[in-house]
Design a protein around this motif. Sequence first.
Motif, mmCIF file in Angstrom:
data_model
loop_
_atom_site.group_PDB
_atom_site.id
_atom_site.type_symbol
_atom_site.label_atom_id
_atom_site.label_comp_id
_atom_site.label_asym_id
_atom_site.label_seq_id
_atom_site.Cartn_x
_atom_site.Cartn_y
_atom_site.Cartn_z
ATOM 1 N N UNK A 65 27.084 47.671 -155.387
ATOM 2 C CA UNK A 65 28.245 48.498 -155.705
ATOM 3 C C UNK A 65 27.756 49.952 -155.774
ATOM 4 N N UNK A 66 27.441 50.523 -154.609
ATOM 5 C CA UNK A 66 26.836 51.858 -154.594
ATOM 6 C C UNK A 66 27.788 52.953 -155.067
ATOM 7 N N UNK A 111 29.570 65.021 -161.154
ATOM 8 C CA UNK A 111 30.994 64.681 -161.212
ATOM 9 C C UNK A 111 31.387 63.756 -160.071
ATOM 10 N N UNK A 112 30.799 63.976 -158.901
ATOM 11 C CA UNK A 112 31.088 63.105 -157.761
ATOM 12 C C UNK A 112 30.652 61.670 -158.016
ATOM 13 N N UNK A 113 29.479 61.506 -158.607
ATOM 14 C CA UNK A 113 28.968 60.163 -158.905
ATOM 15 C C UNK A 113 29.830 59.497 -159.979
ATOM 16 N N UNK A 114 30.128 60.242 -161.027
ATOM 17 C CA UNK A 114 30.956 59.668 -162.092
ATOM 18 C C UNK A 114 32.346 59.316 -161.577
ATOM 19 N N UNK A 115 32.893 60.152 -160.717
ATOM 20 C CA UNK A 115 34.199 59.867 -160.130
ATOM 21 C C UNK A 115 34.146 58.609 -159.264
ATOM 22 N N UNK A 116 33.065 58.449 -158.521
ATOM 23 C CA UNK A 116 32.916 57.258 -157.677
ATOM 24 C C UNK A 116 32.835 56.007 -158.546
ATOM 25 N N UNK A 117 32.129 56.092 -159.668
ATOM 26 C CA UNK A 117 32.051 54.948 -160.575
ATOM 27 C C UNK A 117 33.445 54.606 -161.102
ATOM 28 N N UNK A 118 34.200 55.619 -161.469
ATOM 29 C CA UNK A 118 35.531 55.412 -162.041
ATOM 30 C C UNK A 118 36.531 54.913 -161.008
ATOM 31 N N UNK A 119 36.487 55.463 -159.804
ATOM 32 C CA UNK A 119 37.548 55.200 -158.821
ATOM 33 C C UNK A 119 37.095 54.471 -157.568
ATOM 34 N N UNK A 120 35.831 54.059 -157.517
ATOM 35 C CA UNK A 120 35.320 53.420 -156.309
ATOM 36 C C UNK A 120 35.969 52.067 -156.036
ATOM 37 N N UNK A 121 35.969 51.727 -154.780
ATOM 38 C CA UNK A 121 36.500 50.438 -154.342
ATOM 39 C C UNK A 121 35.316 49.471 -154.205
ATOM 40 N N UNK A 122 35.072 48.720 -155.270
ATOM 41 C CA UNK A 122 33.898 47.851 -155.334
ATOM 42 C C UNK A 122 34.300 46.387 -155.234
ATOM 43 N N UNK A 139 38.588 43.818 -172.163
ATOM 44 C CA UNK A 139 39.634 43.327 -171.259
ATOM 45 C C UNK A 139 39.571 43.968 -169.883
ATOM 46 N N UNK A 140 38.725 44.969 -169.703
ATOM 47 C CA UNK A 140 38.642 45.672 -168.416
ATOM 48 C C UNK A 140 38.119 44.786 -167.303
ATOM 49 N N UNK A 141 38.634 45.005 -166.110
ATOM 50 C CA UNK A 141 38.221 44.215 -164.952
ATOM 51 C C UNK A 141 37.527 45.078 -163.894
ATOM 52 N N UNK A 142 37.357 46.352 -164.158
ATOM 53 C CA UNK A 142 36.759 47.257 -163.184
ATOM 54 C C UNK A 142 35.239 47.129 -163.174
ATOM 55 N N UNK A 143 34.676 46.924 -161.988
ATOM 56 C CA UNK A 143 33.206 46.910 -161.885
ATOM 57 C C UNK A 143 32.615 48.254 -162.299
ATOM 58 N N UNK A 144 31.427 48.222 -162.832
ATOM 59 C CA UNK A 144 30.639 49.372 -163.266
ATOM 60 C C UNK A 144 31.156 50.024 -164.540
ATOM 61 N N UNK A 145 32.304 49.587 -165.033
ATOM 62 C CA UNK A 145 32.822 50.197 -166.255
ATOM 63 C C UNK A 145 33.091 49.096 -167.269
ATOM 64 N N UNK A 146 32.232 49.024 -168.246
ATOM 65 C CA UNK A 146 32.440 48.115 -169.363
ATOM 66 C C UNK A 146 32.353 48.956 -170.626
ATOM 67 N N UNK A 147 31.173 49.479 -170.892
ATOM 68 C CA UNK A 147 30.990 50.338 -172.072
ATOM 69 C C UNK A 147 30.971 51.820 -171.700
ATOM 70 N N UNK A 148 30.976 52.132 -170.435
ATOM 71 C CA UNK A 148 30.884 53.500 -169.887
ATOM 72 C C UNK A 148 29.499 54.120 -170.059
#
Length: 162
Positions: A65-66, A111-122, A139-148
């Motif tokens: 999940x780059x 900011x680009x990397x953090x944005x990709x983590x937040x909005x990337x299509x993984x 309850x989150x289902x987004x990859x790469x984001x659990x505890x931030x």
Amino acid sequence: MTMKITVDRVSQVLASIQELAGKQVLVGIPATKASRDNEDKSPLNNAQIGYIMENGSPIANIPARPSLIPGVEDQMESITAHLEKAAKAAMSGNAEKVDDELNATGLIAQAGVRNRITNGDFAPLAKSTLAARRKRGRTGVKPLIDTSQLRNAMTYVIRKKD
């Protein structure tokens, strides 16, 4: 036609160019940001988790999940513009402006990397991962984001080239 030099700034310009040439902007997770607030008792630090997420782990059945390289690439036009400004500042002997532009470069890449983590299509999370999250009250289902913690660890540093 005669030319008169009123101010000799050659040494200042050369020093500024040499200083710029000796620096690099690095984006990722430096050692100072690698540790985690280990509420889940993970034996891995942020840098290790970031590496696994970026490249995947076939043995652990984790798909790649780059976010690091694609996040920087997303901002390449703006990054290039700031690096060009840094070079122009160095050519005029303005070392302070060089540092300002290198910092702007780092912030934009971060900011680009953090944005990709937040909005990337993984690749979606496995059912077992989602179940483990629910068990921990998440309850989150987004990859790469659990505890931030991984996203927040992404930063930049400016350092001298080795």
